[in-house]
Design a protein around this motif. Structure first.
Motif, PDB file in Angstrom:
ATOM      1  N   ALA B 217       9.359 -22.734  -1.231  1.00 42.96           N
ATOM      2  CA  ALA B 217      10.367 -22.797  -2.400  1.00 42.96           C
ATOM      3  C   ALA B 217      10.828 -24.205  -2.467  1.00 42.96           C
ATOM      4  N   GLU B 218      10.776 -24.776  -1.295  1.00 47.50           N
ATOM      5  CA  GLU B 218      11.286 -26.370  -1.370  1.00 47.50           C
ATOM      6  C   GLU B 218      10.106 -27.198  -2.092  1.00 47.50           C
ATOM      7  N   LYS B 219       8.953 -26.865  -1.921  1.00 50.03           N
ATOM      8  CA  LYS B 219       7.952 -27.837  -2.452  1.00 50.03           C
ATOM      9  C   LYS B 219       7.859 -27.454  -3.953  1.00 50.03           C
ATOM     10  N   LEU B 220       8.011 -26.125  -4.317  1.00 53.03           N
ATOM     11  CA  LEU B 220       8.121 -25.853  -5.829  1.00 53.03           C
ATOM     12  C   LEU B 220       9.196 -26.506  -6.549  1.00 53.03           C
ATOM     13  N   ASP B 221      10.389 -26.545  -5.780  1.00 56.51           N
ATOM     14  CA  ASP B 221      11.655 -26.984  -6.575  1.00 56.51           C
ATOM     15  C   ASP B 221      11.101 -28.566  -6.626  1.00 56.51           C
ATOM     16  N   GLY B 222      10.600 -29.331  -5.803  1.00 55.96           N
ATOM     17  CA  GLY B 222      10.455 -30.686  -5.883  1.00 55.96           C
ATOM     18  C   GLY B 222       9.156 -31.048  -6.958  1.00 55.96           C
ATOM     19  N   PHE B 223       8.459 -30.049  -7.003  1.00 62.87           N
ATOM     20  CA  PHE B 223       7.407 -30.396  -8.100  1.00 62.87           C
ATOM     21  C   PHE B 223       8.093 -30.115  -9.321  1.00 62.87           C
ATOM     22  N   LEU B 224       9.106 -28.965  -9.551  1.00 63.85           N
ATOM     23  CA  LEU B 224       9.909 -28.885 -10.714  1.00 63.85           C
ATOM     24  C   LEU B 224      10.601 -30.131 -11.197  1.00 63.85           C
ATOM     25  N   GLU B 225      11.464 -30.589 -10.214  1.00 67.65           N
ATOM     26  CA  GLU B 225      12.348 -31.436 -10.617  1.00 67.65           C
ATOM     27  C   GLU B 225      11.773 -33.006 -10.976  1.00 67.65           C
ATOM     28  N   GLN B 226      10.348 -33.097 -10.382  1.00 67.17           N
ATOM     29  CA  GLN B 226       9.670 -34.297 -10.706  1.00 67.17           C
ATOM     30  C   GLN B 226       9.058 -34.090 -12.154  1.00 67.17           C
ATOM     31  N   ALA B 227       8.684 -32.899 -12.271  1.00 71.93           N
ATOM     32  CA  ALA B 227       7.878 -32.680 -13.657  1.00 71.93           C
ATOM     33  C   ALA B 227       8.814 -32.402 -14.702  1.00 71.93           C
ATOM     34  N   LEU B 228      10.173 -32.089 -14.537  1.00 69.88           N
ATOM     35  CA  LEU B 228      11.379 -31.970 -15.568  1.00 69.88           C
ATOM     36  C   LEU B 228      11.730 -33.457 -15.767  1.00 69.88           C
ATOM     37  N   GLY B 229      11.993 -34.201 -14.700  1.00 71.73           N
ATOM     38  CA  GLY B 229      12.585 -35.532 -14.702  1.00 71.73           C
ATOM     39  C   GLY B 229      11.630 -36.599 -15.272  1.00 71.73           C
ATOM     40  N   SER B 230      10.351 -36.495 -15.288  1.00 76.00           N
ATOM     41  CA  SER B 230       9.388 -37.340 -15.874  1.00 76.00           C
ATOM     42  C   SER B 230       8.796 -36.960 -17.260  1.00 76.00           C
ATOM     43  N   GLY B 231       9.571 -35.916 -17.891  1.00 77.82           N
ATOM     44  CA  GLY B 231       9.144 -35.317 -18.881  1.00 77.82           C
ATOM     45  C   GLY B 231       7.727 -34.687 -19.195  1.00 77.82           C
ATOM     46  N   LEU B 232       7.097 -34.529 -18.138  1.00 76.61           N
ATOM     47  CA  LEU B 232       5.706 -33.820 -18.108  1.00 76.61           C
ATOM     48  C   LEU B 232       5.910 -32.344 -18.767  1.00 76.61           C
ATOM     49  N   VAL B 233       6.921 -31.784 -18.408  1.00 75.04           N
ATOM     50  CA  VAL B 233       7.575 -30.514 -18.840  1.00 75.04           C
ATOM     51  C   VAL B 233       8.965 -30.414 -19.411  1.00 75.04           C
ATOM     52  N   THR B 234       9.059 -29.832 -20.745  1.00 76.05           N
ATOM     53  CA  THR B 234      10.261 -29.920 -21.299  1.00 76.05           C
ATOM     54  C   THR B 234      11.128 -28.613 -21.113  1.00 76.05           C
ATOM     55  N   ASP B 235      10.345 -27.543 -20.715  1.00 74.70           N
ATOM     56  CA  ASP B 235      11.330 -26.258 -20.158  1.00 74.70           C
ATOM     57  C   ASP B 235      10.407 -25.558 -19.197  1.00 74.70           C
ATOM     58  N   GLY B 236      11.136 -24.423 -18.652  1.00 73.82           N
ATOM     59  CA  GLY B 236      10.345 -23.846 -17.932  1.00 73.82           C
ATOM     60  C   GLY B 236      11.072 -22.699 -17.152  1.00 73.82           C
ATOM     61  N   THR B 237      10.541 -21.663 -16.529  1.00 75.50           N
ATOM     62  CA  THR B 237      11.281 -20.579 -15.778  1.00 75.50           C
ATOM     63  C   THR B 237      10.404 -20.381 -14.556  1.00 75.50           C
ATOM     64  N   VAL B 238      11.149 -19.746 -13.574  1.00 76.17           N
ATOM     65  CA  VAL B 238      10.323 -19.325 -12.561  1.00 76.17           C
ATOM     66  C   VAL B 238      10.832 -17.808 -12.375  1.00 76.17           C
TER      67      VAL B 238
END
Lengths: 277, 387
Positions: B217-238
């Protein structure tokens, strides 16, 4: 002074609307019926006192999810001011409360019960907790799932209403605000029944009320910063003792293989043989 | 998918359905030995009860036999994490065309004694021998599985998200699938599956599997924050629980079903370098114009495997002509594979040449002649007619 978009003339008479959707403690996962991710099997504990919950992923009761969704929708329509998500149980509850926060609830309250005691907390105990919290937080509406899918008791909402002496609209498939009253359409055996309840009231949700939203990433991130207050039942002056004891929990008997017969004569003979006719 | 197991002329059908016994399972090593007619889903249940999973998973798991999976070198949804059957199959028992029973059913992870004959039969589509038993290595069952469904603003971002996934999720990444906006529109229109995130040009499904829920969960959170923050991802859900995770997977797994409701479907399954992945879809869209109803791309991006599908109201030779050999020559120009996982069977045996040089095809004919001189095993399939 409540904001815009609410019921018109009687607005000034009402205190700020608060909403308290509640879910019982989160539940162990159901065994998989569909393929894909690895299945979590529910196992009965060897001492037959319950099911194994250690290390099993817990999740929000589906009917409670519908309750959270309805609460968030009411807030989006600006009909309520604040949505508080409550859960009563062991530490896994907090993850479930976070999910509710990610769906749009404003803050959470975790009434902590140690894992060892959680088994003995049933609908009456939860109802006592919710009733006290409803009073403490001065809410106008308590929304719950109609029943928990682990015990299927369908009692918590009704008991909460009874303890608070509030009106209740159970098995709601539609909830509409009409001035100072709540119109609740209920699914009953004979069809649909419509009630008008004076607020404050308790509503329990049924399947067709809404389809819960997915918690989106930006909201999941925001939810991490929302507050979850952790308290004990004793802080509310609630006694969690139960007069019920679980005698035993067992697996249902294994289904034996069926027998195929060729003709109706064979069928009748077989039924006679096993003493069914 | 390619008619490999469909009789077309004068064949006798051989079924291994009655050979459905597990021979042995070693619960320390996770090595399963079973007969070829065992159904994949049942094997999965069997090993799951013992704390393991099968190294492959596909939509047909409820009916496909493990022998068939090996004969077709099936790929599937767990390929990214557990690799090809060429790595997980440890041994085979095969009956040759002359009746010889070849016992290579060892359960050894390492055995460098002579030529590795089982590799000949894996993926041979039943043309070199009949697989009767399989020895396969099963991975431990993950204790924590997470599914995230994300929207990306462009294909470049999809590729960057993949790199970021590999970097931040590392060893817990177990699936990386992508689908385009048309796919989402079709599953919504024909199957009424709700779109879980804001409308985007592309969607990706990321799955993690590991042994520690907290760590993952920690690793996934890290990835999601990074992806969202850098604009790679514009929206998502878990997927917060199993049923949500299944709903998210359904968006990807049921695309084929949705396409079948859209009309006649021309299906292509190709391996391409990931950077050029979506170019084929765009090029084809431009080329076909209004002749096609929908041109969609989706698939196992993590494996470099694109599923390209074109729908039309009805089959037409004109449309087929516009598609073939264009798709094959395009793929060949990228040195890609004209059949990434579906095999050649009946429908693609004549396009083998787009992905293999003449010398390779020549050697394949020689091996076939050596192992099955009378042409008894799955005739009319897999290899093009000898020149």
């Amino acid at each position: 002074d409540p904001g815009q978009g609410g019921p018109a003339s009687s607005r000034s008479l009402w205190s700020p609307w608060r909403l308290l959707p509640c879910e019982p403690w989160p539940l162990p996962q159901e065994p998989l019926t569909l393929p894909s991710p690895p299945a979590e099997q529910i196992r009965v504990k060897p001492d037959k006192t319950g099911v194994v919950t250690d290390g099993v992923k817990h999740s929000m009761n589906p009917f409670c999810e519908i309750a959270v969704e309805e609460a968030v929708r009411l807030k989006e329509k600006k009909l309520v001011k604040e949505v508080i998500a409550v859960s009563c149980g062991p530490v896994q509850c907090q993850e479930t409360i976070r999910t509710a926060l990610a769906m749009g609830a404003d803050r959470g309250i975790h009434v902590e019960v140690p894992a060892a005691e959680a088994d003995r907390v049933g609908p009456l105990q939860v109802a006592r907790v919710l009733a006290k919290l409803a009073e403490r937080e001065k809410v106008d509406l308590v929304l719950l799932g109609k029943q928990a899918i682990d015990d299927d008791c369908n009692q918590t909402g009704q008991m909460t209403a009874g303890l608070l002496d509030w009106p209740q609209g159970t098995f709601a498939s539609q909830v509409t605000l009409e001035g100072a009253k709540l119109k609740v359409e209920r699914e009953i055996d004979g069809g649909l029944e419509t009630l008008r309840l004076k607020l404050p009231a308790v509503v329990t949700t049924d399947l067709r009320l809404n389809e819960p939203r997915y918690a989106t990433l930006p909201n999941i991130m925001k939810a991490k910063k929302k507050k979850i207050e952790v308290i004990k039942a004793s802080d509310l002056g609630v006694d969690l003792s139960s007069k019920l004891t679980v005698v035993s929990v067992e697996d249902p008997p294994q289904r034996t293989a069926g027998v195929k017969v060729e003709t109706t004569e064979d069928l009748v003979a077989k039924l006679k043989e096993v003493g069914r006719i | 998918m390619v008619g490999g197991s469909v009789p077309v002329f004068d064949e006798i059908i051989l079924s291994t359905a009655l050979m459905n016994q597990v021979i042995s399972f070693h619960d320390v090593s996770g090595i399963l030995v079973c007969q070829a007619g065992c159904v994949l889903e049942e094997l999965n249940h069997y090993v799951q009860e013992r704390g393991f999973i099968m190294p492959l998973d596909l939509g047909a798991k409820g009916s496909c036999h493990i022998g068939g999976n090996v004969a077709t070198n099936a790929g599937g949804l767990r390929f990214l994490r557990y690799g090809s059957l060429r790595g997980t199959v440890l041994g085979l028992e095969v009956v040759l065309a002359d009746g010889t029973v070849l016992d290579c059913l060892t359960s050894l992870r390492k055995d460098n004694t002579g030529y590795d004959l089982k590799q000949l039969f894996i993926g041979s589509e039943g043309t070199l021998g009949v697989i009767t038993a399989v020895s396969i290595s099963c991975p431990p069952r993950p204790k924590a599985v997470n599914v995230a469904f994300l929207g990306c603003p462009g294909f470049a971002e999809v590729l960057q998200a993949f790199s970021t996934c590999k970097g931040t999720l590392g060893e817990i990444l177990s699936a990386f699938e992508f689908m385009d906006a048309e796919c989402m529109q079709l599953v919504g229109q024909h199957l009424h599956l709700a779109r879980p995130v804001r409308e985007s040009p592309f969607y990706i499904l990321v799955e993690t599997s590991g042994s520690s829920a907290e760590h993952d969960a920690e690793k996934l959170d890290g990835f999601l924050e990074q992806a969202l923050g850098s604009g790679l991802v514009t929206d998502g859900t878990v997927g917060t629980d199993q049923s949500k995770a299944q709903s998210l997977w359904a968006l990807r797994e049921r695309i084929t079903e949705a396409l079948s409701h859209d009309g006649y479907v021309f299906k292509y399954d190709v391996s391409l370098p990931v950077e050029r992945f979506y170019d084929l879809v765009s090029d084809l869209r431009a080329r076909l114009g209004p002749r096609a109803k929908h041109v969609v791309g989706y698939g196992h991006l993590g494996d470099g495997n694109l599923h390209l599908n074109v729908t039309a109201e009805a089959f037409s030779t004109a449309l087929l002509g516009a598609l073939e050999p264009y798709v094959y020559t395009w793929t060949a120009a990228q040195r890609g594979s004209v059949s990434a996982e579906h095999g050649l069977g009946l429908r693609k045996k004549d396009v083998l040449g787009y992905s293999k040089p003449p010398t390779a095809v020549q050697l394949m004919w020689q091996l076939k002649a050596l192992l099955d001189p009378r042409g008894l095993l799955n005739p009319y399939k897999t290899l093009p007619a000898h020149a």
